[in-house]
Design an enzyme around this catalytic site. Structure first.
Site, PDB file in Angstrom:
ATOM      1  N   GLU A 117      -7.091  -0.651   1.179  1.00  0.00           N
ATOM      2  CA  GLU A 117      -7.523  -1.240   2.211  1.00  0.00           C
ATOM      3  C   GLU A 117      -6.395  -2.329   2.662  1.00  0.00           C
ATOM      4  OE1 GLU A 117      -8.584  -4.267   3.861  1.00  0.00           O
ATOM      5  OE2 GLU A 117     -10.016  -4.861   2.468  1.00  0.00           O
ATOM      6  N   GLY A 131       0.707  -1.013  -0.033  1.00  0.00           N
ATOM      7  CA  GLY A 131      -0.087  -0.090  -0.026  1.00  0.00           C
ATOM      8  C   GLY A 131       0.813   1.223   0.072  1.00  0.00           C
ATOM      9  N   CYS A 186      -7.954  -9.797   6.092  1.00  0.00           N
ATOM     10  CA  CYS A 186      -7.418  -8.533   6.711  1.00  0.00           C
ATOM     11  C   CYS A 186      -8.231  -8.352   8.095  1.00  0.00           C
ATOM     12  CB  CYS A 186      -7.755  -7.529   5.822  1.00  0.00           C
ATOM     13  SG  CYS A 186      -9.273  -7.497   5.283  1.00  0.00           S
TER      14      CYS A 186
END
Ligand code: NAD
Ligand code: MN
Length: 490
Positions: free
Chosen positions: A253, A236, A287
């Site tokens: 996310e 990310g 996650c």
């Protein structure tokens, strides 16, 4: 029902399956058996170029001419098509990921519902109008952000594709979706179904490939206006860097190390089996897996032994057996990584109460594993393991529980088990995470915003909040007066 073996899956670009210009076609292996599953094309730069060009043409052409009512009808039709094809999609996903088919079936319903929610939510895409004063009239327009580069991981290939596609298409955007190289099959099928129900060519393109090369190229592509990414926090950060120069819109996310707080006044008959489900669902490769159980000291020993008993009872095995509750991990390489964490935990003083050893035989299986008496500063209590491994740590009182819950770099999800409703609400405000569940283990619902605090990312998936992230707001101001506009008095 061997629906998959032997088929070759092309890239999905501009409304059809295509051979990759890259020439890169790979044999996929079923992680639960080590046997070949099918062949899948991987996109290179020229393929991404073609997909982005198709998405741009559709954005300005056929998709721009598809009004919201028609987009709504198409998204509902796509939901129907997912359910009509659920047996095939479930088997494909289960075999590709190694995930229990009972889990995949639940995810398929969520996948369809996401399209229904966004198909209905299109009706709420509207600007507003309000008086500025005098002769000025203001109204706003909501316009699609543009071509979206969307990158999804291997843990929920179909569900994550629907989380990404549904709001983008509802908003009038077009998409180039990059699945993980290991798990491209159901996303390709989804693109085919979209075409079958009438979504115009170019609105949905799917280009599987490796992350740093194909993924990085897509993020950096000048034809991409917005990037939506789901995956690790480290990647990310890289996506943010790549998107920063041209100031692309991004949503991230990312990972999690989500806590499950169990107070002594909780109904343990619900809390214990739910806490077991909350980590071992999808073999912990989620996650939002509640991978840290924090338990009030007075019930700690009782909790650990009851939890470990239930964990050891889980049916682990053939993902296609409807009785299976936990399948394999995604790959042997990932299993080694997970086991490395468990060994590290033992070295750092955690007690392995159950599990902790990969079984002999084929397949990337790993048993439900419980690490008890974990010091909160250790690696296994702080880093995302992304496997069927939970740490159980005692806390002293409510303040200590909140401190431990927040003492990680992540903030995606938290679950609280307590018999005191006021405490539930108190904790909901004190825990830094995008979602808090009170006496309820489930995490993602169509229409309810989902996403991270802290290093779990920013922006939201699902819900109107997600739809809004695919729209730009344009302010239009009009002079309705009769006096000439001549500010310099010229
Ligand atoms: P990853 O972040 O490397 O991969 C996720 C997606 O991003 C894949 O499609 C991948 O191809 C792509 N990607 C990778 N590098 C990229 C880059 N430089 N530019 C653009 N795209 C890129 O995750 P992983 O390697 O598959 O898994 C590693 C760890 O990440 C896991 O063990 C877990 O901790 C975490 N993870 C989190 C989630 C989640 O749902 N939040 C999902 C998968 C993995
Ligand atoms: Mn990676």
């Amino acid at each position: 029902m061997a629906v998959t073996t032997g088929r070759e899956y092309g890239l999905y670009i501009d409304g059809e399956l295509r051979e990759p210009e890259s020439g890169d076609v790979r044999e996929l292996v079923e992680p639960a058996t080590g046997e070949p599953l099918g062949r899948a094309a991987m996109a290179g730069e020229a393929d991404v170029d073609r997909a982005v060009a198709a998405a741009r043409t559709a954005l300005d052409g056929a998709w721009a001419k598809t009004p919201p009512t028609e987009r709504s009808r198409l998204l509902h039709a796509l939901a129907d098509a997912i359910l009509a094809n659920r047996a095939e999609l479930a088997e494909l996903e289960s075999r590709n990921v190694g995930k229990a088919i009972s889990s995949v079936k639940a995810e398929l319903h969520g996948a369809a519902e996401n399209f229904r929610f966004m198909g209905s939510a299109i009706a709420s895409i509207a600007g507003r109008s309000n008086p500025i004063g005098g002769s000025l009239l203001f109204y706003s327009l909501k316009e699609p952000v543009g071509v979206c580069g969307q990158i999804v991981p291997w843990n929920y290939p179909l569900l994550m594709a629907t989380w990404k596609l549904a709001p983008a298409l509802a908003a009038g955007c077009t998409v180039v979706l990059k699945p993980d190289a290991q798990t491209p099959l159901t996303a390709i099928r989804l693109a085919e179904l979209a075409a079958e129900v009438g979504v115009p060519a170019g609105a949905v393109n799917v280009v599987p490939g490796d992350g740093p090369t194909t993924g990085g190229y897509l993020v950096s592509h000048p034809g991409v206006d917005k990037v939506a990414f789901t995956g690790s926090t480290k990647t990310g950060g890289e996506v943010m860097r790549l998107a920063s120069d041209p100031i692309k819109r991004i949503t991230l996310e990312l990972g999690g190390k989500s806590p499950n707080l169990v107070f002594a006044d909780a109904n343990l008959g619900d809390a214990i089996p739910s806490a077991v489900w909350s980590i071992y669902y999808s073999a912990g490769q989620s996650c939002e897996a509640r991978s840290r159980v924090l338990v009030e000291k007075s019930i700690y020993d009782e909790f650990v032994s009851a939890f470990a008993d239930k964990a050891a009872q889980l049916k682990v095995g053939d993902p296609l057996d409807p009785e299976t509750q936990m399948g394999s991990l995604i790959s042997d390489a990932h299993r080694s990584r997970v086991h490395g964490f468990v060994e590290r935990g033992s070295e750092e003083g955690a007690e392995v109460v159950t599990g902790g050893q990969p079984p002999d035989g084929p397949g990337a299986f790993y048993p439900p594993t419980v690490l008890a008496a974990v010091d909160h500063a250790t690696t296994v209590a702080q880093q995302e393991i992304f496997g069927p491994v939970v740490t159980v740590t005692p806390f002293e009182d409510e303040a200590d529980a909140v401190k431990l819950a927040n003492d990680v770099s992540y903030g995606l999800m938290a679950t609280v088990w307590t018999g005191d409703p006021a405490r539930g609400h108190r904790l909901a405000r004190q825990i830094k995470s995008g979602t808090v569940g009170i006496n309820m283990p489930y995490t993602a619902f169509p229409g309810i915003p989902f996403g991270g605090y802290k290093q779990s990312g920013f922006g939201r998936e699902l819900g109107i909040d997600a739809l809004d992230l695919y729209l730009e707001t344009k302010s239009v101001i009009i002079n309705t007066g009769t006096r000439p506009a001549n500010p310099f008095g010229l």
